[in-house]
Design an enzyme around this catalytic site. Sequence first.
Site, PDB file in Angstrom:
ATOM      1  N   HIS A 118       7.679  -6.890  -0.221  1.00  0.00           N
ATOM      2  CA  HIS A 118       6.780  -8.050  -0.129  1.00  0.00           C
ATOM      3  C   HIS A 118       6.918  -9.000  -1.321  1.00  0.00           C
ATOM      4  O   HIS A 118       6.041  -9.819  -1.559  1.00  0.00           O
ATOM      5  CB  HIS A 118       5.328  -7.591   0.039  1.00  0.00           C
ATOM      6  CG  HIS A 118       5.088  -6.904   1.356  1.00  0.00           C
ATOM      7  ND1 HIS A 118       3.956  -6.166   1.643  1.00  0.00           N
ATOM      8  CD2 HIS A 118       5.854  -6.839   2.471  1.00  0.00           C
ATOM      9  CE1 HIS A 118       4.041  -5.692   2.877  1.00  0.00           C
ATOM     10  NE2 HIS A 118       5.183  -6.067   3.395  1.00  0.00           N
TER      11      HIS A 118
ATOM     12  N   CYS B  60       9.900 -27.867  -8.184  1.00  0.00           N
ATOM     13  CA  CYS B  60      11.235 -27.269  -8.201  1.00  0.00           C
ATOM     14  C   CYS B  60      12.184 -28.124  -9.049  1.00  0.00           C
ATOM     15  O   CYS B  60      12.217 -29.349  -8.902  1.00  0.00           O
ATOM     16  CB  CYS B  60      11.751 -27.156  -6.766  1.00  0.00           C
ATOM     17  SG  CYS B  60      13.456 -26.608  -6.665  1.00  0.00           S
TER      18      CYS B  60
ATOM     19  N   SER C 190      -2.174   2.005   3.835  1.00  0.00           N
ATOM     20  CA  SER C 190      -2.946   2.192   5.075  1.00  0.00           C
ATOM     21  C   SER C 190      -2.004   2.203   6.276  1.00  0.00           C
ATOM     22  O   SER C 190      -2.420   2.515   7.391  1.00  0.00           O
ATOM     23  CB  SER C 190      -3.989   1.086   5.227  1.00  0.00           C
ATOM     24  OG  SER C 190      -3.349  -0.181   5.196  1.00  0.00           O
TER      25      SER C 190
ATOM     26  N   ASN D 108      -2.561  10.498   0.708  1.00  0.00           N
ATOM     27  CA  ASN D 108      -3.566   9.439   0.861  1.00  0.00           C
ATOM     28  C   ASN D 108      -4.924  10.105   1.033  1.00  0.00           C
ATOM     29  O   ASN D 108      -5.047  11.025   1.844  1.00  0.00           O
ATOM     30  CB  ASN D 108      -3.238   8.582   2.099  1.00  0.00           C
ATOM     31  CG  ASN D 108      -3.994   7.273   2.130  1.00  0.00           C
ATOM     32  OD1 ASN D 108      -5.195   7.235   1.861  1.00  0.00           O
ATOM     33  ND2 ASN D 108      -3.311   6.194   2.464  1.00  0.00           N
TER      34      ASN D 108
HETATM   35  P1  OAD Z   1      -4.206  -1.249   1.855  1.00  0.00           P
HETATM   36  O1  OAD Z   1      -5.276  -1.840   1.018  1.00  0.00           O
HETATM   37  O2  OAD Z   1      -4.142  -1.640   3.283  1.00  0.00           O
HETATM   38  O3  OAD Z   1      -4.296   0.341   1.818  1.00  0.00           O
HETATM   39  C1  OAD Z   1      -4.398   1.062   0.616  1.00  0.00           C
HETATM   40  C2  OAD Z   1      -4.333   2.536   0.955  1.00  0.00           C
HETATM   41  O4  OAD Z   1      -4.300   3.249  -0.256  1.00  0.00           O
HETATM   42  C3  OAD Z   1      -5.508   3.065   1.789  1.00  0.00           C
HETATM   43  O5  OAD Z   1      -5.011   3.820   2.891  1.00  0.00           O
HETATM   44  C4  OAD Z   1      -6.244   3.980   0.801  1.00  0.00           C
HETATM   45  O6  OAD Z   1      -6.821   5.094   1.454  1.00  0.00           O
HETATM   46  C5  OAD Z   1      -5.109   4.415  -0.105  1.00  0.00           C
HETATM   47  N1  OAD Z   1      -5.491   4.826  -1.450  1.00  0.00           N
HETATM   48  C6  OAD Z   1      -6.500   4.353  -2.225  1.00  0.00           C
HETATM   49  N2  OAD Z   1      -6.496   4.954  -3.430  1.00  0.00           N
HETATM   50  C7  OAD Z   1      -5.455   5.828  -3.413  1.00  0.00           C
HETATM   51  C8  OAD Z   1      -4.922   6.738  -4.367  1.00  0.00           C
HETATM   52  N3  OAD Z   1      -5.449   6.870  -5.587  1.00  0.00           N
HETATM   53  N4  OAD Z   1      -3.850   7.483  -4.023  1.00  0.00           N
HETATM   54  C9  OAD Z   1      -3.297   7.357  -2.791  1.00  0.00           C
HETATM   55  N5  OAD Z   1      -3.761   6.508  -1.845  1.00  0.00           N
HETATM   56  C10 OAD Z   1      -4.812   5.752  -2.154  1.00  0.00           C
HETATM   57  O7  OAD Z   1      -2.817  -1.553   1.095  1.00  0.00           O
HETATM   58  P2  OAD Z   1      -1.338  -1.499   1.671  1.00  0.00           P
HETATM   59  O8  OAD Z   1      -1.193  -0.466   2.716  1.00  0.00           O
HETATM   60  O9  OAD Z   1      -0.445  -1.440   0.492  1.00  0.00           O
HETATM   61  O10 OAD Z   1       0.965  -7.438   2.289  1.00  0.00           O
HETATM   62  O11 OAD Z   1      -1.229  -2.923   2.323  1.00  0.00           O
HETATM   63  C11 OAD Z   1      -0.035  -3.301   2.926  1.00  0.00           C
HETATM   64  C12 OAD Z   1       0.133  -4.784   2.846  1.00  0.00           C
HETATM   65  O12 OAD Z   1      -1.027  -5.431   3.372  1.00  0.00           O
HETATM   66  C13 OAD Z   1       0.221  -5.340   1.446  1.00  0.00           C
HETATM   67  O13 OAD Z   1       1.501  -5.213   0.864  1.00  0.00           O
HETATM   68  C14 OAD Z   1      -0.139  -6.772   1.638  1.00  0.00           C
HETATM   69  C15 OAD Z   1      -1.314  -6.598   2.555  1.00  0.00           C
HETATM   70  O14 OAD Z   1      -1.560  -7.625   3.421  1.00  0.00           O
HETATM   71  C16 OAD Z   1       1.175  -8.728   2.077  1.00  0.00           C
HETATM   72  O15 OAD Z   1       0.487  -9.397   1.350  1.00  0.00           O
HETATM   73  C17 OAD Z   1       2.361  -9.275   2.821  1.00  0.00           C
END
Ligand code: OAD
Length: 246
Positions: free
Chosen positions: A120, A146, A188, A212
């Site tokens: 990303h 730019c 997530s 997770n």
């Molecule tokens: P999310 O905010 O959707 O999910 C975070 C996850 O981390 C959740 O499932 C939590 O349960 C888990 N979590 C929290 N604390 C934790 C810990 N200490 N150890 C392990 N897990 C933990 O974030 P992402 O899945 O990264 O994209 O989101 C994916 C994408 O959605 C991002 O990259 C971003 C967003 O829109 C863009 O901006 C293109």
Amino acid sequence: MKEIYSEELLWQLAGSSKVVVLTGAGISAEVGIPTFRGPDGLWEGVPPERVATPEAFKRDPQFVWSWYRERRIKMEGISFGPSHKAIAELESLFPDFTLITQNIDGLHKKAGSQNVVELHGNIWFDRCSKCEYKDAFSLELEIPKCKICGNLMRPDVVWFNEQIPQDALNEAIQASVNCQFFIVVGTSAIVQPAASLPIIAKDNGALVLEINPNPTPLTLIADWSLREKSIDILPNLVEMLKSILK
Ligand code: OAD
């Protein structure tokens, strides 16, 4: 020591030579960077389409720029944590290791990870909104122009409704197809295409470990799903692997 993983998990991982780790915001939540979803998440109260789409930037570039500027200021003083460090150490234990991250904070590289695919993008760079020009990030209040074509610069991150850079995506898919062991941690698993990578790995014969505290759509396909924080698993897992592999 808490019995959190099975002997089988450890031995299967230790016996793998091609390993992939996919990370999400949960890893960086441990050093104070908010996740995207859930209570206190970055998107809580801020519709992503207001700040993280090309349409939002077209409509109100200054608003989007200021939002990212504020994020950069908040993130500037934050250093990597034990989970980032553990993943960097994990890389040194396997001959073929790829880290695929959805995080834009650059903390994996700062922790020493080398073979990193930033799906990303990276908030510490800007790029032109029209041409290919890239530059180090700016904290100017006014949006920089730019140096090549004079159009507005923007953060070098992938927004909703945008394609992931083809090279990064190819590399991520290739590593997922080829690996023997896939660890997915702190995501997530609802944003595509990242969420499909563990499924691609599984379909091609890899074992999948999820770490997770909350279940995700990937929990169903994972061979092991550890309902724990990464900080409570990864550093420990690395130490155990080191003692097996030495
Ligand atoms: P999310 O905010 O959707 O999910 C975070 C996850 O981390 C959740 O499932 C939590 O349960 C888990 N979590 C929290 N604390 C934790 C810990 N200490 N150890 C392990 N897990 C933990 O974030 P992402 O899945 O990264 O994209 O989101 C994916 C994408 O959605 C991002 O990259 C971003 C967003 O829109 C863009 O901006 C293109």
